[in-house]
Design an enzyme around this catalytic site. Structure first.
Site, short mmCIF file in Angstrom:
data_model
loop_
_atom_site.label_atom_id
_atom_site.label_comp_id
_atom_site.label_asym_id
_atom_site.label_seq_id
_atom_site.Cartn_x
_atom_site.Cartn_y
_atom_site.Cartn_z
N LYS A 102 0.83 -1.21 0.00
CA LYS A 102 0.00 0.00 0.00
C LYS A 102 0.87 1.26 0.00
O LYS A 102 0.63 2.18 -0.77
CB LYS A 102 -0.94 0.02 1.22
CG LYS A 102 -1.93 -1.13 1.27
CD LYS A 102 -2.97 -0.94 2.37
CE LYS A 102 -2.41 -1.02 3.77
NZ LYS A 102 -1.80 -2.33 4.11
N ARG A 105 -10.26 0.71 8.33
CA ARG A 105 -9.66 -0.56 8.71
C ARG A 105 -10.72 -1.53 9.23
O ARG A 105 -10.43 -2.69 9.49
CB ARG A 105 -8.73 -0.22 9.85
CG ARG A 105 -7.38 -0.77 10.04
CD ARG A 105 -6.38 -0.79 9.01
NE ARG A 105 -5.10 -1.21 9.51
CZ ARG A 105 -3.96 -0.59 9.27
NH1 ARG A 105 -3.95 0.52 8.56
NH2 ARG A 105 -2.83 -1.08 9.71
N ARG A 138 11.40 -6.08 5.30
CA ARG A 138 11.03 -4.68 5.02
C ARG A 138 11.82 -3.70 5.89
O ARG A 138 11.89 -3.86 7.10
CB ARG A 138 9.53 -4.48 5.26
CG ARG A 138 9.11 -3.01 5.10
CD ARG A 138 7.66 -2.85 4.87
NE ARG A 138 6.86 -2.90 6.09
CZ ARG A 138 5.56 -2.67 6.11
NH1 ARG A 138 4.91 -2.42 4.99
NH2 ARG A 138 4.89 -2.73 7.24
N ARG A 154 10.65 -1.33 11.13
CA ARG A 154 9.53 -0.82 11.93
C ARG A 154 9.33 -1.71 13.15
O ARG A 154 9.40 -2.92 13.04
CB ARG A 154 8.25 -0.83 11.08
CG ARG A 154 7.94 0.52 10.48
CD ARG A 154 6.82 0.45 9.52
NE ARG A 154 5.59 -0.12 10.05
CZ ARG A 154 4.43 -0.11 9.41
NH1 ARG A 154 4.35 0.44 8.22
NH2 ARG A 154 3.36 -0.64 9.94
N ARG A 205 -0.99 -8.65 13.42
CA ARG A 205 -1.56 -7.70 12.45
C ARG A 205 -2.32 -8.44 11.35
O ARG A 205 -3.36 -7.98 10.89
CB ARG A 205 -0.45 -6.83 11.87
CG ARG A 205 0.07 -5.81 12.89
CD ARG A 205 1.38 -5.18 12.45
NE ARG A 205 1.26 -4.44 11.23
CZ ARG A 205 2.27 -4.21 10.38
NH1 ARG A 205 3.46 -4.69 10.63
NH2 ARG A 205 2.07 -3.52 9.29
#
Ligand code: AMP
Length: 208
Positions: free
Chosen positions: A13, A88, A127, A154, A165
């Site tokens: 995204k 969300r 990532r 992160r 998540r």
């Protein structure tokens, strides 16, 4: 263009949002980025949000809705925007409909980036975000290949938080695909290729 981008964590995204906002010259509104900034700056919102973010849970709707509602009232959103990471859940989607209808606005398209959960786990485990140019990279290096800046992981990309998540996505966010399909605004895009491949394909569908 008034757009929402949906997809599992790691679907791309953030990466596709950069292409989209540049192409349409619209502001990219990422609730995750706004919340992380609030946490860094230790604002009231940030202090309330931090524990939820670090546990991979949703920040309460009231906090997120206040931020989004304020941001959509800014003058740069008059002619369009790209919402990333919001809505969300169903309550947020319904609240967004209300906020927009009060402004006499409606969404043009809701992009759903589709990718397998195996690919998402693979991407999230490598990532990194550049502390210099903010690019999102999938790499095992600690240095940005574009600007030489230090790459950081992160805090919510740790394996156990990623698992939570993904669980919350299935439980609360996946239903939004149906919600927007029934409104006729959904555009599903295959997000399994390289960022450039995904964007070329998505762009064709968006300009149709
Ligand atoms: P993201 O960068 O979109 O993956 O968001 C990172 C984290 O911020 C999420 O795991 C949530 O803790 C929080 N967050 C972002 N957007 C929302 C939202 N719309 N509702 C609730 N929590 C959110």
């Amino acid at each position: 263009m008034k757009l929402v981008i949906l997809g599992m964590p790691g679907a791309g995204k953030g990466t596709q949002s950069v292409f989209i906002k540049d192409f349409f010259s619209i502001p990219h509104i990422s609730t995750g980025d706004m919340l992380r900034r609030a946490v860094e700056q230790k604002t009231d919102t940030g202090l309330q949000a931090a524990s939820y973010i670090n546990a991979g849970k949703f920040v309460p709707d009231k906090i997120v809705l206040d931020i989004v509602s304020w941001r959509l009232s800014e003058p740069d959103c008059k002619n369009g925007f790209l919402l990333d990471g919001f809505p969300r859940n169903l309550a947020q989607a319904e609240a967004l409909d209300k906020i927009l209808s009060e402004k006499g606005m409606a969404l043009d398209r809701v992009i759903n980036l589709k990718v397998s959960s195996e690919e998402v786990v693979r991407r999230l485990s490598s990532r990194k975000i550049c502390s210099g140019c903010a690019k999102i990279l999938n790499t095992h290096s600690d240095k940005c290949e574009f600007c030489g800046g230090a790459l950081i992981v992160r805090s919510d990309d740790k394996e156990e938080v990623v698992r939570e998540r993904l669980r919350v996505y299935d439980e609360q966010t996946a239903v939004l695909v149906e919600y927007y399909a029934s409104k006729g605004t959904l555009l599903t895009a295959d997000a399994s290729g390289t960022p450039e491949e995904v964007w070329e394909n998505l762009k064709k569908n968006l300009v149709q």
